[in-house]
Write a protein that holds these residues in place. Structure first.
Motif, PDB file in Angstrom:
ATOM      1  N   GLN A 155       0.837  -1.213   0.000  1.00 28.28           N
ATOM      2  CA  GLN A 155       0.000   0.000   0.000  1.00 28.28           C
ATOM      3  C   GLN A 155       0.863   1.251   0.000  1.00 28.28           C
ATOM      4  OE1 GLN A 155      -2.622  -0.292   3.369  1.00 28.28           O
ATOM      5  NE2 GLN A 155      -4.026  -1.688   2.327  1.00 28.28           N
ATOM      6  N   LEU A 156       1.911   1.274   0.827  1.00 30.01           N
ATOM      7  CA  LEU A 156       2.806   2.420   0.893  1.00 30.01           C
ATOM      8  C   LEU A 156       3.478   2.668  -0.448  1.00 30.01           C
ATOM      9  CD1 LEU A 156       4.231   4.593   2.611  1.00 30.01           C
ATOM     10  CD2 LEU A 156       5.968   2.864   3.127  1.00 30.01           C
ATOM     11  N   THR A 157       3.940   1.604  -1.090  1.00 27.25           N
ATOM     12  CA  THR A 157       4.609   1.711  -2.385  1.00 27.25           C
ATOM     13  C   THR A 157       3.673   2.329  -3.428  1.00 27.25           C
ATOM     14  OG1 THR A 157       5.973  -0.201  -1.854  1.00 27.25           O
ATOM     15  CG2 THR A 157       5.838   0.407  -4.164  1.00 27.25           C
ATOM     16  N   GLY A 158       2.392   2.037  -3.324  1.00 25.50           N
ATOM     17  CA  GLY A 158       1.420   2.604  -4.255  1.00 25.50           C
ATOM     18  C   GLY A 158       1.328   4.122  -4.175  1.00 25.50           C
ATOM     19  N   TYR A 159       1.692   4.692  -3.025  1.00 23.61           N
ATOM     20  CA  TYR A 159       1.643   6.150  -2.866  1.00 23.61           C
ATOM     21  C   TYR A 159       2.900   6.847  -3.379  1.00 23.61           C
ATOM     22  CZ  TYR A 159      -2.538   5.688   0.002  1.00 23.61           C
ATOM     23  OH  TYR A 159      -3.798   5.420   0.447  1.00 23.61           O
ATOM     24  N   ALA A 160       3.970   6.106  -3.581  1.00 26.81           N
ATOM     25  CA  ALA A 160       5.222   6.709  -4.045  1.00 26.81           C
ATOM     26  C   ALA A 160       5.069   7.152  -5.495  1.00 26.81           C
ATOM     27  CB  ALA A 160       6.369   5.710  -3.910  1.00 26.81           C
ATOM     28  N   ALA A 161       5.567   8.345  -5.786  1.00 26.16           N
ATOM     29  CA  ALA A 161       5.393   8.921  -7.116  1.00 26.16           C
ATOM     30  C   ALA A 161       6.544   8.598  -8.070  1.00 26.16           C
ATOM     31  CB  ALA A 161       5.238  10.441  -7.000  1.00 26.16           C
ATOM     32  N   SER A 162       7.680   8.185  -7.537  1.00 22.45           N
ATOM     33  CA  SER A 162       8.846   7.940  -8.397  1.00 22.45           C
ATOM     34  C   SER A 162       9.362   6.518  -8.201  1.00 22.45           C
ATOM     35  CB  SER A 162       9.963   8.935  -8.062  1.00 22.45           C
ATOM     36  OG  SER A 162      10.451   8.687  -6.753  1.00 22.45           O
ATOM     37  N   THR A 163      10.138   6.077  -9.162  1.00 21.31           N
ATOM     38  CA  THR A 163      10.743   4.749  -9.063  1.00 21.31           C
ATOM     39  C   THR A 163      11.694   4.647  -7.868  1.00 21.31           C
ATOM     40  OG1 THR A 163      10.504   4.399 -11.431  1.00 21.31           O
ATOM     41  CG2 THR A 163      12.103   3.019 -10.296  1.00 21.31           C
ATOM     42  N   PRO A 164      12.567   5.653  -7.643  1.00 18.26           N
ATOM     43  CA  PRO A 164      13.422   5.575  -6.443  1.00 18.26           C
ATOM     44  C   PRO A 164      12.600   5.547  -5.154  1.00 18.26           C
ATOM     45  CG  PRO A 164      14.300   7.200  -7.962  1.00 18.26           C
ATOM     46  CD  PRO A 164      12.947   6.796  -8.488  1.00 18.26           C
ATOM     47  N   GLY A 165      11.514   6.301  -5.113  1.00 23.13           N
ATOM     48  CA  GLY A 165      10.652   6.295  -3.937  1.00 23.13           C
ATOM     49  C   GLY A 165      10.007   4.944  -3.712  1.00 23.13           C
ATOM     50  N   LYS A 166       9.582   4.311  -4.798  1.00 27.97           N
ATOM     51  CA  LYS A 166       8.990   2.975  -4.701  1.00 27.97           C
ATOM     52  C   LYS A 166      10.004   1.963  -4.179  1.00 27.97           C
ATOM     53  CE  LYS A 166       5.602   3.710  -8.389  1.00 27.97           C
ATOM     54  NZ  LYS A 166       4.385   3.740  -7.618  1.00 27.97           N
ATOM     55  N   LEU A 167      11.246   2.081  -4.653  1.00 26.20           N
ATOM     56  CA  LEU A 167      12.300   1.171  -4.181  1.00 26.20           C
ATOM     57  C   LEU A 167      12.585   1.364  -2.697  1.00 26.20           C
ATOM     58  CD1 LEU A 167      14.783   1.284  -7.198  1.00 26.20           C
ATOM     59  CD2 LEU A 167      13.322  -0.625  -6.495  1.00 26.20           C
ATOM     60  N   LEU A 168      12.610   2.622  -2.256  1.00 28.47           N
ATOM     61  CA  LEU A 168      12.810   2.889  -0.832  1.00 28.47           C
ATOM     62  C   LEU A 168      11.698   2.252   0.001  1.00 28.47           C
ATOM     63  CD1 LEU A 168      13.955   6.632  -0.801  1.00 28.47           C
ATOM     64  CD2 LEU A 168      15.296   4.641  -0.102  1.00 28.47           C
ATOM     65  N   CYS A 169      10.461   2.391  -0.463  1.00 29.58           N
ATOM     66  CA  CYS A 169       9.323   1.800   0.245  1.00 29.58           C
ATOM     67  C   CYS A 169       9.447   0.285   0.311  1.00 29.58           C
ATOM     68  CB  CYS A 169       8.010   2.178  -0.437  1.00 29.58           C
ATOM     69  SG  CYS A 169       7.589   3.919  -0.320  1.00 29.58           S
ATOM     70  N   GLN A 170       9.809  -0.325  -0.796  1.00 29.79           N
ATOM     71  CA  GLN A 170       9.884  -1.787  -0.858  1.00 29.79           C
ATOM     72  C   GLN A 170      10.991  -2.349   0.030  1.00 29.79           C
ATOM     73  OE1 GLN A 170      10.324  -2.307  -5.069  1.00 29.79           O
ATOM     74  NE2 GLN A 170       8.140  -2.079  -5.477  1.00 29.79           N
ATOM     75  N   ASN A 171      12.007  -1.544   0.319  1.00 32.43           N
ATOM     76  CA  ASN A 171      13.135  -2.019   1.124  1.00 32.43           C
ATOM     77  C   ASN A 171      13.043  -1.639   2.596  1.00 32.43           C
ATOM     78  OD1 ASN A 171      14.513  -3.310  -1.007  1.00 32.43           O
ATOM     79  ND2 ASN A 171      15.225  -1.327  -1.746  1.00 32.43           N
ATOM     80  N   LEU A 172      11.930  -1.053   3.002  1.00 34.71           N
ATOM     81  CA  LEU A 172      11.767  -0.662   4.405  1.00 34.71           C
ATOM     82  C   LEU A 172      11.630  -1.883   5.301  1.00 34.71           C
ATOM     83  CD1 LEU A 172       9.240   2.321   4.336  1.00 34.71           C
ATOM     84  CD2 LEU A 172      11.618   2.376   5.027  1.00 34.71           C
ATOM     85  N   LEU A 173      12.246  -1.782   6.458  1.00 33.57           N
ATOM     86  CA  LEU A 173      12.077  -2.788   7.506  1.00 33.57           C
ATOM     87  C   LEU A 173      11.778  -2.060   8.812  1.00 33.57           C
ATOM     88  CD1 LEU A 173      15.006  -5.280   6.791  1.00 33.57           C
ATOM     89  CD2 LEU A 173      12.560  -5.672   6.450  1.00 33.57           C
TER      90      LEU A 173
END
Length: 90
Positions: free
Chosen positions: A17-35
């Motif tokens: 869900q968080l990744t869906g809110y990211a507007a850029s590819t780098p932002g999406k990658l940051l979201c996907q790698n969160l722990l």
């Protein structure tokens, strides 16, 4: 981090869900790698930074609404926003 805990919390769904809110590819990658954080001091520091950022956003919105009612120029409003962003929160 304990995988059983992450599964119980449905952490993957939250990250999706968080990744869906990211507007850029780098932002999406940051979201996907969160722990999740586990160090108490890191958590307190992150919460303080988030609180400070929210205070600045609220100040920018308040100044913007106030100045738009006064009929200010966009340049003055941008200068005020810049001042709010670089000035430490008291």
């Amino acid at each position: 981090m304990n995988q059983k805990v992450l599964k119980t919390l449905e952490y993957n769904k939250i990250i999706t869900q968080l990744t869906g809110y990211a507007a850029s590819t780098p932002g999406k990658l940051l979201c996907q790698n969160l722990l999740p954080m586990s160090d108490y001091h890191e958590i307190v520091q992150a919460q303080t930074e988030t609180s400070d950022a929210l205070t600045r956003v609220r100040m920018i919105i308040a100044f913007g609404v106030f100045m738009s009612r006064k009929g200010t120029t966009p340049e003055l409003l941008l200068n005020l926003i810049f001042y709010i962003i670089i000035t430490p929160v008291i």
